[in-house]
Design an enzyme around this catalytic site. Sequence first.
Site: not given
Length: 188
Positions: A68, A117, A120, A140
């Site tokens: 992210a 992310g 993910e 994270e």
Amino acid sequence: TMSIPSSVAVIAISNGSPPSIPNPVNALSAHVRQYLQTAIVNALKDPSILAIVLVGRPDGKGVFSAGADIKEFSGNSGGSVTTSEPGGIPTLNDLAHLMEGSSKPIIAALTGACLGGGMELALAAQYRVADKSLKYGLPEVKIGLIPGAGGTQRLPRLCGVRYALDVIVRGRINCSSAEGMKCGFLDG
């Protein structure tokens, strides 16, 4: 050299960044997420496309995605990382659901860093392949966050709870492609 059949859509994460905004780690900013959603939806609608390959850069080198765009956590950058808005900028979770529910196979071709992310999104693909430069993880937790786009559910399904907890809880990012093959994260 290898040629790619015209029935395969190759979507590069780096193509979603505006030219005026450098994005060397392929951060999944609002611009990038919007681009990825549009590109994936267009490939799914195109009857001549039989499969989708998601890469970091068009040349297949460098970083897949370091996750992210951390600047978006303040909420001032034109799109939320975590909150869906109907007809608005997709979240990472929205993209992961789109990929996971795809009627066509999506292959994440992983190189370099595949973190947070980015990992993910890779977990939401039907297949994951990598070269030896891959380093993946869900770091994270080291900044007080938990993976928010399904990584805590998808990683245990692929690799087992013991392995997944080690990656998620410790925020480990030194995972290699050899380790990814051994644990079941990678298909090739």
